[in-house]
Motif scaffolding. Structure first.
Motif, PDB file in Angstrom:
ATOM      1  N   ASP A 410       0.833  -1.215   0.000  1.00 56.81           N
ATOM      2  CA  ASP A 410       0.000   0.000   0.000  1.00 56.81           C
ATOM      3  C   ASP A 410       0.860   1.255   0.000  1.00 56.81           C
ATOM      4  OD1 ASP A 410      -2.495  -1.124  -0.160  1.00 56.81           O
ATOM      5  OD2 ASP A 410      -2.558  -1.555   1.984  1.00 56.81           O
ATOM      6  N   GLN A 414       1.296   4.154  -3.214  1.00 56.39           N
ATOM      7  CA  GLN A 414       1.205   5.610  -3.057  1.00 56.39           C
ATOM      8  C   GLN A 414       2.480   6.287  -3.553  1.00 56.39           C
ATOM      9  OE1 GLN A 414      -1.495   7.245  -2.337  1.00 56.39           O
ATOM     10  NE2 GLN A 414      -2.583   5.349  -2.031  1.00 56.39           N
ATOM     11  N   ARG A 417       2.587   6.303  -7.312  1.00 58.06           N
ATOM     12  CA  ARG A 417       1.640   7.271  -7.871  1.00 58.06           C
ATOM     13  C   ARG A 417       2.195   8.685  -7.742  1.00 58.06           C
ATOM     14  NH1 ARG A 417      -4.625   7.095  -6.338  1.00 58.06           N
ATOM     15  NH2 ARG A 417      -4.349   5.017  -7.115  1.00 58.06           N
ATOM     16  N   ARG A 424      -2.385   9.955 -17.244  1.00 58.84           N
ATOM     17  CA  ARG A 424      -3.635   9.468 -16.664  1.00 58.84           C
ATOM     18  C   ARG A 424      -4.675   9.296 -17.762  1.00 58.84           C
ATOM     19  NH1 ARG A 424      -1.257   8.166 -13.049  1.00 58.84           N
ATOM     20  NH2 ARG A 424      -1.053   9.054 -10.984  1.00 58.84           N
TER      21      ARG A 424
ATOM     22  N   PHE B  24     -15.051   7.752  -2.942  1.00 57.79           N
ATOM     23  CA  PHE B  24     -13.749   8.272  -3.395  1.00 57.79           C
ATOM     24  C   PHE B  24     -13.101   7.380  -4.444  1.00 57.79           C
ATOM     25  CE2 PHE B  24     -11.857   5.164  -0.684  1.00 57.79           C
ATOM     26  CZ  PHE B  24     -12.477   5.237   0.566  1.00 57.79           C
ATOM     27  N   ASP B  25     -13.636   6.201  -4.686  1.00 59.37           N
ATOM     28  CA  ASP B  25     -13.085   5.358  -5.753  1.00 59.37           C
ATOM     29  C   ASP B  25     -13.965   5.344  -6.997  1.00 59.37           C
ATOM     30  OD1 ASP B  25     -10.610   4.448  -4.860  1.00 59.37           O
ATOM     31  OD2 ASP B  25     -11.534   3.004  -3.510  1.00 59.37           O
ATOM     32  N   ALA B  29     -18.822  10.393  -8.357  1.00 56.67           N
ATOM     33  CA  ALA B  29     -18.989  10.093  -6.936  1.00 56.67           C
ATOM     34  C   ALA B  29     -20.424  10.336  -6.482  1.00 56.67           C
ATOM     35  CB  ALA B  29     -18.019  10.934  -6.122  1.00 56.67           C
ATOM     36  N   SER B  50      -7.997   5.786  -8.755  1.00 50.80           N
ATOM     37  CA  SER B  50      -8.791   6.552  -7.788  1.00 50.80           C
ATOM     38  C   SER B  50      -8.044   6.503  -6.457  1.00 50.80           C
ATOM     39  CB  SER B  50     -10.188   5.952  -7.695  1.00 50.80           C
ATOM     40  OG  SER B  50     -10.099   4.572  -7.435  1.00 50.80           O
ATOM     41  N   THR B  51      -8.690   6.936  -5.403  1.00 49.67           N
ATOM     42  CA  THR B  51      -7.963   7.088  -4.138  1.00 49.67           C
ATOM     43  C   THR B  51      -7.281   5.803  -3.687  1.00 49.67           C
ATOM     44  OG1 THR B  51      -9.546   8.765  -3.523  1.00 49.67           O
ATOM     45  CG2 THR B  51      -8.202   7.888  -1.749  1.00 49.67           C
ATOM     46  N   THR B  52      -7.977   4.687  -3.724  1.00 50.56           N
ATOM     47  CA  THR B  52      -7.337   3.453  -3.235  1.00 50.56           C
ATOM     48  C   THR B  52      -7.177   2.384  -4.311  1.00 50.56           C
ATOM     49  OG1 THR B  52      -9.411   2.401  -2.578  1.00 50.56           O
ATOM     50  CG2 THR B  52      -8.359   3.825  -0.941  1.00 50.56           C
ATOM     51  N   THR B  54      -5.999   1.197  -8.295  1.00 44.59           N
ATOM     52  CA  THR B  54      -5.264   1.566  -9.499  1.00 44.59           C
ATOM     53  C   THR B  54      -6.148   1.286 -10.717  1.00 44.59           C
ATOM     54  OG1 THR B  54      -4.360  -0.624  -9.766  1.00 44.59           O
ATOM     55  CG2 THR B  54      -3.106   0.907  -8.397  1.00 44.59           C
TER      56      THR B  54
END
Lengths: 426, 557
Positions: A410, A414, A417, A424, B24-25, B29, B50-52, B54
């Motif tokens: 995890d 991050q 990224r 993107r 958030f993903d 939203a 997105s936030t969590t 890929t």
């Protein structure tokens, strides 16, 4: 009660805002914008807009509702002087606009009139032998000092304003005179480096940019003039603050490759959007850099120049796939460098494992085999179930990443990224 | 039809079961669910990080849902094909391809834009090229078996259907698909396409069926050989206009700029205005501002009327407003009446159609800061359906008289002082209050006087009150442009707060925040459209299936 109120403009009229909750307008002859007025009456009970409105209603005999535009009659206000700041109720909030309204001369005269009174108050307090009386006098000294020096403290802001206005007027005249003559860039640069006024600096920088962008200058000419600008300390600093200069040159291909036949380690390079400016101009460039497009930036350390490599993070993957290096733009781009355990290099692998676990999980079989895990291990179970349950891909990826690279997956995601700003899918 | 509170309840159930993505993903939203994970994903999930998650996490998740979908689920989705995310439509086309369902494949492809359609063979053979960006585009994997002969036949159909302008715009997609298919181009038109994609264009220039490709190529050659006059002669002799991107590209390559002056620039500008689509024109307002005149604006206005108002081209609210706001004041004054008002009025009709009876729709906003974007949103909606505007003050809530769309738009082109003067004239003393102290009890009372079945739009920044929540509880359709109060029938469209200053210590803090609801206003129409889609698809999910294990189709290994 006495209030000093700053006169501002709103809706093409002048207004005062006693407590910034409501705007009050003027009836009949209005004061000038950027000035102070005084409202003074024994019937005025507070400094809030509500108190002022109540007072106005009583004075005019007209009740108002929230839909009414409240106006102050001419007879109820007068123009303020700095001396009104000595005894007005709301000095703390009004004092910030002093530089807008009072000149350095007025402030100096105010100092002559009122600074001695602070010394006088201090002398009186210090001379008082009775402690209760001295407490009272010290309190008065504090109040007087706040009012006098509160206003005088704003002298520096007013001086800066007058300095800027004076310099701007003179320097704009100078620029206009230069513009009326045939272009002499050496003189322009010399004058530009010495400018003091921000608006003049901005104007001149734009003119310089537009002049250099003209087709009559070749890229070599522009490069020579940019060097001259760099060598002028003042011009160099000014151009750091005016992006418009660089924007004017956007159409010119200024940032040509400056490095060839070298090996460049891109392991720790960070992807970012190239921005035109001194950093890019003075930096070492692998491939022609186009402002606004993606580059890999390798921050210079210990006075070494920053390197910009045209391209995106995929260059790192290309080098990694090709065994550690790849030829691009006449240079050899490498990943890994001297350190086999570089985190930046491991992040490339993290991205790859994570992607393969999701879209081609069978391709991770070989890696699992290399780990020597028992067939009943969770990683094998996840691999077996990933086709039926896509959540197993995350488990598979996390385990392979942790066992092969020793990184928390995890955290690694991050980090990866953060190193890739562009690239993107929309 | 399921209500907003029902869709929210279904979302909570599916989120708890891990079947719905956290907001958030999501690509769009919205805390809503039809009760079916596939339907939800097709309406809100995008294959981008997105936030969590890929991009590959999203691909694996969405593809799993699509390929294990039951026939009835696919049929239900087909009823809403236009409203689904393009990513979902592409994967649904791949699923149909995997099933050998040629009609289904074609139906899904028809719901996609031309660029995606022409890239479909690539998506089948090398999906990484279409699903990913960057280095991931090189990853080798397949989602379905290619069936090359059938895929070539499909590609031939797509090429035959594709208009010349689509082939010109998406040349790279055609080239990539053709190369991966090892496609043999046959017949005059296809040979022209081959020449355009892989050759120098000499053959393509002579194929009338590929216009405007031929015009573009001939114009390019004329510009190179003889300059702008010859270039214009070729363009004006052709019945078909070339795309604005090609036009600007050719000018750029020749070192010509529309803002410069020259003997041919007036004609070049007129052509640019004539050839740009409505959206392209609006997006170029600022770029064109130095030379745009009333004649050009008339041309644009006619085009807007034909394409948008009389046709069915959809121009998003945010694109119109953003481009308009970014334009210099002179251009704003020039275009607001002929161009912007008709577009916004048209947008208002669309939004009103998505807000079924009962009405009216009520907008509740603060009186201390009249946020122009929210006021515009009110005026746009009010131009198409009954609407009320309530303003909130320290002492009570005031209903103001209706504000016409033309009136708001006219003042969007104003400078600050002019706009303030209009607000003062329009709202009187109500426009002169700046306090952020609100009378929340009055809000509760005002809400009690509204029909809870009618839609309510809230725009109350920096306010948090149990009184407001109490007032909102009976409402079925609350669209909040700020942070949610938490009422069951309420949905938060966006909240963008920016911390501009912060100081803090143990037990104290001081901070300054800025807030913009522009994005919320932009999301308004998108939200209404999504809501209608959610409601339509939720009808295919019986109550007993919500939260229950639904059998999936066995996935082939």
């Amino acid at each position: 009660m006495k209030l000093v109120l700053f006169v501002d403009s709103w809706a093409e009229r002048v207004v005062v805002r006693p407590d910034w909750q409501q705007m009050l307008f003027f009836e009949g002859q209005a004061p000038a914008a950027k000035s102070f007025v005084v409202l003074e009456s024994k019937e005025l009970r507070g400094s809030s807009a509500e108190s002022v409105v109540k007072w106005l209603e009583a004075e005019t005999g007209r009740a108002t509702s929230s839909r009414d535009v409240v106006e102050i009659p001419e007879r109820l206000w007068r123009r303020a002087t700095l001396d009104d700041f000595i005894d007005a109720q709301n000095v703390e909030t009004a004092i910030w606009q002093v530089p807008e309204c009072f000149s350095v001369g007025e402030l100096a005269a105010f100092a002559e009139r009122w600074a001695p009174s602070v010394v006088e108050h201090a002398g009186r307090a210090l001379a008082e032998p009775e402690w209760r009386a001295r407490v009272r006098l010290l309190k008065k000294l504090g109040e007087r000092s706040d009012r006098v020096f509160g206003a005088l403290y704003r002298t520096s802001a007013r001086a800066a304003k007058e300095r800027e206005e004076l310099a701007e007027k003179a320097e704009r005249a100078l620029i206009a005179e230069l513009a009326a003559r045939p272009v002499d860039l050496a003189t322009w640069i010399s004058v530009f480096g010495k400018l003091e006024s921000w608006l003049a600096i901005h104007d001149m920088a734009q003119r310089l940019g537009q002049e250099l962008a003209a087709t009559k200058y070749s890229n070599d000419d522009i490069a020579a003039w940019l060097e001259q600008l760099w060598n002028d300390e003042g011009a160099r600093q000014h151009l750091r603050r005016v992006p418009g200069f660089w924007a004017a040159l956007t159409g010119r291909r200024l940032f040509a490759a400056s490095v060839r036949d070298e090996s460049v380690d891109i392991t720790n390079a960070v992807e970012q959007k190239a921005a035109a400016g001194w950093e890019l101009w003075r930096g070492r460039r692998v491939g022609r850099i186009v402002p606004g497009r993606s580059v890999l930036m390798i921050q210079g350390k210990n006075d070494r120049t920053t390197i910009y490599v045209r391209g995106e993070r995929r260059l790192k993957h290309a080098a990694e796939r090709a065994g550690g290096s790849v030829r691009r733009f006449g240079c050899t781009l490498t990943v890994g460098g001297a350190r086999d355990k570089s985190v930046s290099r491991a992040l490339l692998e993290v991205e790859r494992i994570e992607t393969l676990a999701n879209v081609a999980p069978e391709s991770l079989k070989e890696r699992l085999a290399e780990l020597g895990l028992p067939p009943s291990h969770l990683a094998y179970r996840a691999l077996a179930r990933v086709r039926e349950d896509p959540r197993q891909a995350r488990i598979l990826a996390d385990l392979v990443i942790e066992y092969t690279l020793g990184i928390d997956a995890d955290v690694a995601r991050q980090l990866a990224r953060a190193q890739s700003v562009g690239n993107r899918r929309r | 039809m399921p209500t907003l509170r029902e869709l929210k309840r279904r979302y909570k159930v599916n989120l708890a079961l891990g079947r719905a993505l956290p907001t958030f993903d999501m690509g769009v939203a919205l805390p809503l669910s039809t009760g079916n994970a596939l339907f939800d994903a097709a309406l809100t999930e995008k294959l981008s990080p997105s936030t969590t998650l890929t991009e590959s996490d999203h691909v694996a998740r969405l593809w799993h849902l699509v390929r294990s979908a039951r026939r009835e689920e696919l049929d239900a989705l087909a009823t809403q094909a236009r409203g689904l995310m393009n990513d979902a439509k592409l994967l649904l086309a791949l699923r149909a391809w995997q099933d050998g369902d040629d009609a289904g494949t074609r139906a899904w492809l028809r719901a996609l834009p031309w660029g995606w359609r022409l890239g479909f063979p690539t998506a089948v053979i090398k999906p990484a090229r279409t699903l990913f960006t960057g280095w991931r585009r090189g990853i080798e994997f397949r989602l379905v078996e290619p069936r090359f002969d059938a895929l070539r036949a499909l590609f031939r159909e797509l090429l035959a259907e594709a208009p010349g302008v689509a082939l010109q715009k998406y040349r790279a997609s055609v080239r990539e698909s053709a190369a991966l298919l090892k496609y043999r181009f046959e017949g005059e038109r296809e040979r022209g396409i081959h020449d355009f994609c892989f050759g120098k264009g000499g053959v393509a220039a002579g194929v009338a069926a590929l216009e405007p490709i031929g015009t573009t190529l001939r114009a390019r050659d004329a510009l190179r050989a003889s300059g702008p006059r010859a270039f214009l002669d070729v363009l004006e002799a052709s019945e078909r206009s070339i795309p604005i991107t090609s036009f600007m590209g050719l000018l750029g390559a020749a070192g010509l700029r529309l803002r410069d002056s020259g003997p041919h620039h007036a004609a070049l500008r007129s052509y640019a205005v004539r050839t740009a689509t409505v959206v392209e024109s609006i997006l170029r307002l600022t770029e064109w501002s130095p030379w745009l005149d009333a004649g050009h604006v008339r041309t644009l206005s006619d085009k807007v009327r034909h394409a948008v108002v009389e046709g069915d081209v959809v121009v998003p609210f945010h694109k119109i407003v953003r481009a308009f706001n970014a334009a210099p004041p002179g251009v704003k004054k020039l275009v607001h009446e002929p161009l912007v008002v008709p577009l916004l009025r048209h947008f208002g009709k669309g939004a009103a159609a998505l807000l079924p009876a009962p009405g009216p729709v009520t907008f509740l906003m603060p009186g201390n800061v009249i946020h122009l974007m929210s006021l515009l949103l009110y005026a746009v909606v009010a131009s198409a359906m009954p609407a009320r505007l309530l303003l909130l003050f320290p002492k009570g809530v005031q209903e103001v008289e209706p504000v016409a769309l033309e009136e708001v738009c006219a003042h969007l082109a104003d400078g600050t002082g002019e706009c303030e003067a209009w607000l003062l004239e329009r709202f009187g003393g109500l426009a002169t209050h700046n306090t952020y102290t609100y009378d929340y009890a009055a809000v509760r009372r005002a809400l009690a006087g509204l029909d809870p079945a009618a839609p309510l739009v809230l725009d109350l920044p920096f306010s948090d009150s149990v009184d407001v929540l109490e007032g909102l509880l009976p409402f079925e359709r609350v669209l909040n442009l700020n942070n949610a109060y938490g009422a069951p029938g309420e949905v938060c469209l966006a909240q963008d707060y920016y911390l501009s200053f912060f100081m803090g210590g143990k037990g104290w803090s001081f901070s300054s925040w800025a807030r913009f609801s522009d994005r919320a206003a932009e999301h308004f129409a998108e939200m209404l459209d999504r809501l209608a889609r959610f409601q339509a698809l939720a009808e295919f999910v019986p109550e007993h299936q919500v939260g229950a294990e639904v059998p999936r189709v066995e996935v082939p290994r």
